[in-house]
Design a protein around this motif. Sequence first.
Motif, short mmCIF file in Angstrom:
data_model
loop_
_atom_site.label_atom_id
_atom_site.label_comp_id
_atom_site.label_asym_id
_atom_site.label_seq_id
_atom_site.Cartn_x
_atom_site.Cartn_y
_atom_site.Cartn_z
N GLY A 178 0.76 -1.46 0.07
CA GLY A 178 -0.39 0.03 -0.55
C GLY A 178 0.67 0.94 0.09
O GLY A 178 1.84 1.18 0.10
N CYS A 179 0.24 2.54 -0.58
CA CYS A 179 0.87 3.34 -0.69
C CYS A 179 0.46 4.55 0.67
O CYS A 179 0.01 4.13 1.15
N THR A 180 1.10 5.60 0.24
CA THR A 180 1.05 6.22 1.87
C THR A 180 -1.10 6.93 1.85
O THR A 180 -1.21 7.13 2.87
N SER A 181 -1.34 6.75 0.57
CA SER A 181 -2.69 7.04 1.49
C SER A 181 -3.28 6.05 1.92
O SER A 181 -4.61 6.64 2.72
N GLY A 182 -2.77 4.60 1.54
CA GLY A 182 -3.80 3.56 2.49
C GLY A 182 -3.16 3.44 3.93
O GLY A 182 -4.24 3.40 3.91
N HIS A 183 -2.49 3.03 3.19
CA HIS A 183 -1.49 3.45 5.15
C HIS A 183 -1.89 4.50 5.72
O HIS A 183 -1.66 4.22 6.83
N MET A 184 -0.68 5.75 5.29
CA MET A 184 -1.12 6.68 6.22
C MET A 184 -2.45 7.49 7.04
O MET A 184 -2.83 7.38 7.18
N MET A 185 -2.77 7.70 5.22
CA MET A 185 -4.44 8.18 5.59
C MET A 185 -5.80 7.75 5.36
O MET A 185 -6.08 7.79 6.83
N SER A 186 -5.35 6.54 4.78
CA SER A 186 -6.65 5.82 5.64
C SER A 186 -6.24 4.95 6.76
O SER A 186 -7.58 4.31 7.17
N GLY A 187 -5.00 4.29 6.60
CA GLY A 187 -5.02 3.58 7.73
C GLY A 187 -5.39 4.31 9.27
O GLY A 187 -5.27 4.04 10.04
N MET A 188 -4.32 5.42 9.29
CA MET A 188 -4.90 6.55 10.81
C MET A 188 -6.33 6.77 10.94
O MET A 188 -6.92 6.78 11.85
N MET A 189 -7.36 6.51 9.69
CA MET A 189 -8.61 7.53 9.97
C MET A 189 -9.09 5.85 10.78
O MET A 189 -10.19 6.22 11.33
N GLN A 190 -8.82 5.16 10.39
CA GLN A 190 -8.89 3.97 10.87
C GLN A 190 -8.64 3.53 11.96
O GLN A 190 -9.03 2.38 13.08
N LEU A 191 -7.71 4.25 12.37
CA LEU A 191 -7.10 3.99 14.07
C LEU A 191 -6.08 2.54 14.12
O LEU A 191 -5.88 2.19 14.96
N ALA A 192 -6.23 2.32 12.07
CA ALA A 192 -5.00 1.23 12.46
C ALA A 192 -3.57 0.97 13.33
O ALA A 192 -2.86 2.13 12.45
N TYR A 193 -3.43 0.36 14.01
CA TYR A 193 -1.62 0.21 14.31
C TYR A 193 -0.94 0.53 13.98
O TYR A 193 0.46 1.54 13.80
N SER A 194 -1.08 -0.04 11.96
CA SER A 194 -0.18 -0.18 11.44
C SER A 194 -0.07 1.14 10.74
O SER A 194 0.69 1.92 10.19
N GLY A 195 -0.81 1.89 10.86
CA GLY A 195 -1.02 3.20 9.89
C GLY A 195 -0.10 4.26 10.38
O GLY A 195 0.71 5.34 10.23
N PHE A 196 -0.50 4.37 11.73
CA PHE A 196 0.09 5.24 12.87
C PHE A 196 1.91 5.17 13.07
O PHE A 196 2.75 5.77 12.61
N PHE B 250 3.22 3.82 9.96
CA PHE B 250 4.00 3.54 8.76
C PHE B 250 4.23 5.36 8.66
O PHE B 250 5.20 6.16 8.30
N THR B 251 3.08 6.14 9.31
CA THR B 251 3.68 7.96 9.68
C THR B 251 4.47 7.98 10.06
O THR B 251 4.73 8.86 9.65
N ALA B 252 4.30 7.60 11.30
CA ALA B 252 5.76 8.13 12.48
C ALA B 252 7.08 7.60 11.62
O ALA B 252 8.02 8.99 11.75
N ALA B 253 7.19 6.21 11.08
CA ALA B 253 8.29 6.53 10.02
C ALA B 253 8.84 6.90 8.30
O ALA B 253 9.57 7.54 8.41
N ALA B 254 7.45 7.50 8.17
CA ALA B 254 7.82 8.11 7.07
C ALA B 254 8.03 9.84 7.14
O ALA B 254 9.04 10.19 6.37
N PHE B 255 7.76 10.43 8.91
CA PHE B 255 8.14 11.67 9.03
C PHE B 255 9.25 10.75 9.69
O PHE B 255 9.73 12.09 9.07
N ALA B 256 9.63 10.88 9.89
CA ALA B 256 11.04 10.41 10.91
C ALA B 256 12.05 10.40 9.09
O ALA B 256 13.33 11.27 10.27
N THR B 257 11.34 9.82 8.70
CA THR B 257 12.74 9.96 7.37
C THR B 257 12.48 10.66 6.58
O THR B 257 13.09 11.19 5.59
N ALA B 258 11.48 11.65 6.42
CA ALA B 258 10.99 11.78 5.21
C ALA B 258 11.51 13.86 5.30
O ALA B 258 11.97 14.67 4.80
N ILE B 259 11.52 13.82 6.94
CA ILE B 259 12.01 15.17 7.55
C ILE B 259 13.48 15.47 6.58
O ILE B 259 14.38 16.34 6.53
N PRO B 260 14.19 14.36 7.84
CA PRO B 260 15.94 15.01 7.38
C PRO B 260 15.94 14.81 6.30
O PRO B 260 16.95 15.46 5.82
#
Length: 188
Positions: A146-164, A166-176
């Motif tokens: 799945g992509c960011t819209s699937g894991h991050m946006m839809s996943g977090m909206m459904q309160l999926a642990y994997s969504g949170f 993934f989002t933490a890992a994406a931001f921890a990587t993307a910002i630096p």
Amino acid sequence: MTLSWKWGGLLLGIVFFIAVLLVKPIGVSTQFVILDGIIWDAVNPEIVVEDPQAKHGYASPNPYLDKGGGKYAKNVANPLNYSFVFVLAMMAGAALSAFLRGWVPRRERAMPGIWRANYGPETWKRHAAAFVAGFIVIFGARLAGGCTSGHMMSGMMQLAYSGFLFTAAAFATAIPLAMWLYPREEEA
């Protein structure tokens, strides 16, 4: 005609909620596979065939298109489905947004100012970097299922642990990474 991040976030949340309520969670990376399958099927009509024995009524000799009982094969055979039309609508929405804002300035269309400030005006560098980055993103999305819209946006909206996660890992990587790739500000 710029929308504040607060209104943009609220509207995005409402659209996602309606999508989940009416159809299913949003995700788009699979549609690249479906588009590949549509093109492949146009060249080789044997790649997707009707199969009454298959769970979804279609089968493929390609294991990826055939997975899930021919679910992807069915989408290749019938591309006017919710997910594929959603991706086309995203592109149309982006074009409409650019039109309503008076389009994107010609200089910015060729390459964003922040890229120019950090890597120079050569368009071949920008195109090569965009291609490599796009390949890495789509490869990672397919690898992750799945992509960011699937894991991050839809996943977090459904309160999926994997969504949170993934989002933490994406931001921890993307910002630096962004800070390292773009140390200089955009040109004036």
